[in-house]
Design a protein around this motif. Structure first.
Motif, PDB file in Angstrom:
ATOM      1  N   PRO A 574       0.697  -1.044   0.048  1.00  0.00           N
ATOM      2  CA  PRO A 574       0.002  -0.037   0.099  1.00  0.00           C
ATOM      3  C   PRO A 574       1.304   1.208  -0.409  1.00  0.00           C
ATOM      4  O   PRO A 574       0.515   2.233  -0.231  1.00  0.00           O
ATOM      5  N   PHE A 575       1.848   1.288  -0.011  1.00  0.00           N
ATOM      6  CA  PHE A 575       2.920   2.611   0.053  1.00  0.00           C
ATOM      7  C   PHE A 575       3.699   2.748  -1.427  1.00  0.00           C
ATOM      8  O   PHE A 575       4.009   3.842  -1.503  1.00  0.00           O
ATOM      9  N   GLY A 576       4.016   2.279  -2.181  1.00  0.00           N
ATOM     10  CA  GLY A 576       4.666   2.409  -2.472  1.00  0.00           C
ATOM     11  C   GLY A 576       3.860   3.263  -3.616  1.00  0.00           C
ATOM     12  O   GLY A 576       2.928   3.429  -4.461  1.00  0.00           O
ATOM     13  N   VAL A 577       4.890   4.935  -4.128  1.00  0.00           N
ATOM     14  CA  VAL A 577       4.126   5.462  -5.405  1.00  0.00           C
ATOM     15  C   VAL A 577       4.373   5.043  -6.498  1.00  0.00           C
ATOM     16  O   VAL A 577       2.854   5.611  -7.097  1.00  0.00           O
ATOM     17  N   GLY A 578       4.777   4.479  -7.393  1.00  0.00           N
ATOM     18  CA  GLY A 578       4.452   3.662  -8.772  1.00  0.00           C
ATOM     19  C   GLY A 578       3.753   3.558  -8.740  1.00  0.00           C
ATOM     20  O   GLY A 578       2.905   3.080  -9.443  1.00  0.00           O
ATOM     21  N   TYR A 579       2.916   2.438  -7.570  1.00  0.00           N
ATOM     22  CA  TYR A 579       1.777   1.634  -7.014  1.00  0.00           C
ATOM     23  C   TYR A 579       0.518   2.821  -8.325  1.00  0.00           C
ATOM     24  O   TYR A 579      -0.143   2.810  -9.130  1.00  0.00           O
ATOM     25  N   TYR A 580       0.406   4.025  -7.106  1.00  0.00           N
ATOM     26  CA  TYR A 580      -0.600   4.706  -7.788  1.00  0.00           C
ATOM     27  C   TYR A 580       0.053   5.708  -8.743  1.00  0.00           C
ATOM     28  O   TYR A 580      -1.497   5.741  -9.559  1.00  0.00           O
ATOM     29  N   ALA A 581       0.912   5.815  -9.092  1.00  0.00           N
ATOM     30  CA  ALA A 581       0.919   5.915 -10.781  1.00  0.00           C
ATOM     31  C   ALA A 581       0.801   4.876 -11.762  1.00  0.00           C
ATOM     32  O   ALA A 581       0.189   5.695 -12.361  1.00  0.00           O
ATOM     33  N   ALA A 582       0.839   4.090 -11.672  1.00  0.00           N
ATOM     34  CA  ALA A 582       0.531   3.072 -12.503  1.00  0.00           C
ATOM     35  C   ALA A 582      -1.394   3.484 -12.720  1.00  0.00           C
ATOM     36  O   ALA A 582      -2.143   3.196 -14.030  1.00  0.00           O
ATOM     37  N   CYS A 583      -1.865   3.285 -11.777  1.00  0.00           N
ATOM     38  CA  CYS A 583      -3.370   3.624 -11.758  1.00  0.00           C
ATOM     39  C   CYS A 583      -3.949   4.583 -11.771  1.00  0.00           C
ATOM     40  O   CYS A 583      -4.752   4.576 -13.004  1.00  0.00           O
ATOM     41  N   ALA A 584      -3.567   6.030 -12.477  1.00  0.00           N
ATOM     42  CA  ALA A 584      -3.536   7.423 -12.512  1.00  0.00           C
ATOM     43  C   ALA A 584      -3.768   7.090 -13.459  1.00  0.00           C
ATOM     44  O   ALA A 584      -3.907   7.273 -14.815  1.00  0.00           O
TER      45      ALA A 584
END
Length: 624
Positions: A574-584
């Motif tokens: 849940p912490f990885g910033v890259g995961y949320y960038a991929a979602c965006a």
């Protein structure tokens, strides 16, 4: 009374309109010069390559001029990033807070950033003044022309922070955040006599407590590092603060880091010219009829595009819009798509010209060419691991409505994609053959892409160039500012004796090389998820790489292991910033990707263990 209320409302509206106008003018004042400096650096470095390799008459001043413009671009880019709210920060906890708490933490993050900027403003001016007596060797001008970028950038960031505080929040919330930050700074200053006798316990207080509290509260990572380092040096040592500014300048001024904005721009350029789309369409024609074929194309496309761009966000933005619509038509779930996109970001972290590899070379002295050579096979190993999961998940996919591309169609797609597919090989050949350095080679890629876009693909939207240059400056400024802050922090840790203590502890650890690598994997997994790759490398690279050499681990092998470990942390929820960038980028709710991503993460972990256990994957193709 009603009229008085209307007058007050009009005054408030007029006041905010004035602030908005000032903010827009400040945006133009910083964005246009920053974009111009990116373009000027490209021109100067390309001119240096052409002059040296074609005309055999090197421009001795080109690197020096590029370095001066680079520092100015970095500081102006950091200003642009601050104005846009694009400095890297950890938002996992902030996002879970209530709307009111989240709004307060956002203002608190701005107030904390402003506190550091106000504290460092005078030392930055003092440092630039000291540099006035230094004369540059090639251009023979005062070094103040370069060093002045620091106080100017800090001053502009102070102004931007004040305007954002006025624009984005209520007066009460802003005042509360400013008072809280002021009280905390005052409390630390008051406790200074009590902190000095604590010795190395201060490392835990400042680099554990202060950094941790700031990062988890959503303060941008660069300002979290900088604020803690300033407090540690100012309150527990007698170090003049202009020394901290000097260490930040040193970290931001490595010429090799000039590759960062150039490869970021190159990544945006291949998307704009249609080169990325051409590569993906060729792979789709080749594998589109196979079960899970488009997922294989996604993995292969990220591998190829990563060989051109140094930015993972640029890579994902080039691939996702091309593949996702067709994959959804075939019944793929959005969560599975974004899970695979995110994990391919982690898989391709070692593919040259990776910005993280460039950073490692900059801060540890490891050969960039060796890192570029060593990064290809580890990325391939992790790609095979991901393909195994894709095969299992899509082994029953219904392809009854999918037509297999004819040999003629595949050949046509290959010919169309050939100039794009050739670009990674052109970039690598230019470095290996000595045509250009790792910094300069991106300019060859940019010139190649411009010509391909204009003459071959006939896609070159001139109107997009300025926004692309501004985006490049903002992203690069945020990255370089983090490197500067992390360099200052690393210097503070080294001066405290922490580096020596860490080396002694790691060398005494049981298990020898294997034990050291295992501990490093766990440490960099955590660091990647909390700090992201670049600040973690700048902070711990100079400490860990000498230990790796001492225990007998090849530095290129070690680089691949830690980069892949950090990538895993960076792109894992849940912490990885890259995961949320991929979602965006994929326009998918992050919750949808949580469940399907674990299978891919397990595959990446297996691949990472293989790379760690078999040094040949990283060093097998290095020259003797």
């Amino acid at each position: 009374m009603h009229g008085a209320r209307e007058q007050g409302l009009a005054a408030s509206t007029g006041w905010r309109a004035g602030v908005d106008t000032l903010d827009r003018w400040l945006g133009r004042l910083t964005e246009l010069p920053a974009a111009g400096l990116v373009l000027a650096d490209i021109v100067v470095l390309l001119a240096g390559v052409v002059s040296r390799y074609v005309f055999h008459s090197p421009l001795v001043w080109s690197d020096e001029l590029a370095g001066i413009m680079f520092l100015w671009m970095s500081m102006l880019g950091a200003v642009v990033a601050l104005r846009r709210g694009e400095h890297m920060r950890m938002t996992a906890f902030v996002a879970k807070a209530s709307p009111d708490t989240r709004a307060f933490l956002d203002v608190l993050a701005l107030a904390a950033s402003l506190a550091f900027l106000l504290l460092v403003a005078h030392p930055a001016f003092e440092y630039a003044s000291e540099e006035a007596i230094v004369v540059t060797p090639a251009l023979e001008i005062s070094n103040a022309w370069r060093a002045s970028a620091l106080p100017v950038g800090v001053g502009l960031m102070v102004l931007v922070s004040l305007l954002r505080l006025l624009r984005v929040s209520t007066a009460g919330r802003t005042l509360a955040a400013l008072v809280l930050v002021g009280v905390l700074c005052g409390a630390f200053w008051w406790m200074a006599p009590m902190l000095v006798p604590l010795g190395k316990l201060n490392l835990l207080i400042f680099f554990g407590g202060v950094v941790g509290a700031c990062v988890f509260a959503g303060v941008p990572i660069a300002f979290s590092f900088a604020l803690a380092t300033f407090g540690f040096l100012a309150l527990t040592t007698k170090t003049p603060m202009l020394v901290l500014v000097g260490r930040m300048d040193e970290g931001m001024s490595h010429l090799i880091l000039l590759a960062v904005p150039l490869f970021v721009f190159l990544g945006l350029l291949i998307e704009m010219t249609g080169m990325a789309k051409a590569m993906v369409q060729f792979l789709a024609s080749l594998l589109g009829h196979v079960r899970g074929g488009l997922s294989y194309v996604l993995i292969g496309g990220m591998y190829l595009v990563s060989g051109i761009s140094g930015s993972k966000a640029a890579d994902m933005a080039a691939i996702a819009p091309v593949l996702f619509p067709e994959m959804k038509k075939r019944g793929a779930r959005p969560g599975d798509l974004v899970a695979l996109l995110s994990t391919t970001g982690a898989q391709t972290e070692t593919i040259p010209p990776s910005i993280v590899l460039i950073t490692i070379g900059s801060v540890t002295g490891v050969s960039i060419a060796a890192l570029f050579t060593g990064g290809l096979v580890p990325g391939l190993v992790l790609g095979v691991a991901l393909c195994t999961v894709v095969w299992w998940r899509y082994r029953h996919e219904d392809l009854s409505g999918v037509e297999r591309a004819s040999g003629r169609a595949i050949g046509k797609a290959f010919v169309y994609a050939l100039p794009a597919v050739a670009l990674p090989f052109v970039i690598r050949a230019a470095v290996v053959e000595g045509v250009a350095t790792a910094t300069e080679v991106s300019t060859i890629g940019i010139a190649y892409s411009v010509l391909a876009g204009l003459l071959l693909y006939r896609q070159f939207d001139v109107k997009r160039l300025l926004p692309m240059l501004i985006e490049t400056a903002a992203l690069s400024g945020a990255i370089i500012f983090i490197i500067g802050a992390a360099t200052g922090m690393a210097w503070g840790l080294t001066q405290s004796g922490f580096a020596h203590d860490l080396a002694a502890a790691m060398e005494a650890m049981p298990g020898g090389k294997a034990g050291f690598i295992a501990v490093s994997v766990v440490a960099f997994l955590v660091l990647g998820s909390v700090l992201e790759g670049i600040p973690a490398i700048v902070l711990f690279g100079p400490l860990m790489f000498p230990i790796a050499r001492a225990v007998g681990v090849h530095e290129v092998h070690y680089a691949m292991v830690v980069v892949l470990a950090m990538g895993l942390g960076l792109f894992a929820p849940p912490f990885g910033v890259g995961y949320y960038a991929a979602c965006a980028i994929g326009k998918v709710d992050p919750v949808e990707g949580i469940r399907p991503i674990w299978g891919y993460l397990v595959a990446l972990m297996v691949g990472l263990v293989l790379v760690a256990a078999v040094p040949w994957f990283s060093t097998g193709f290095l020259g003797k």
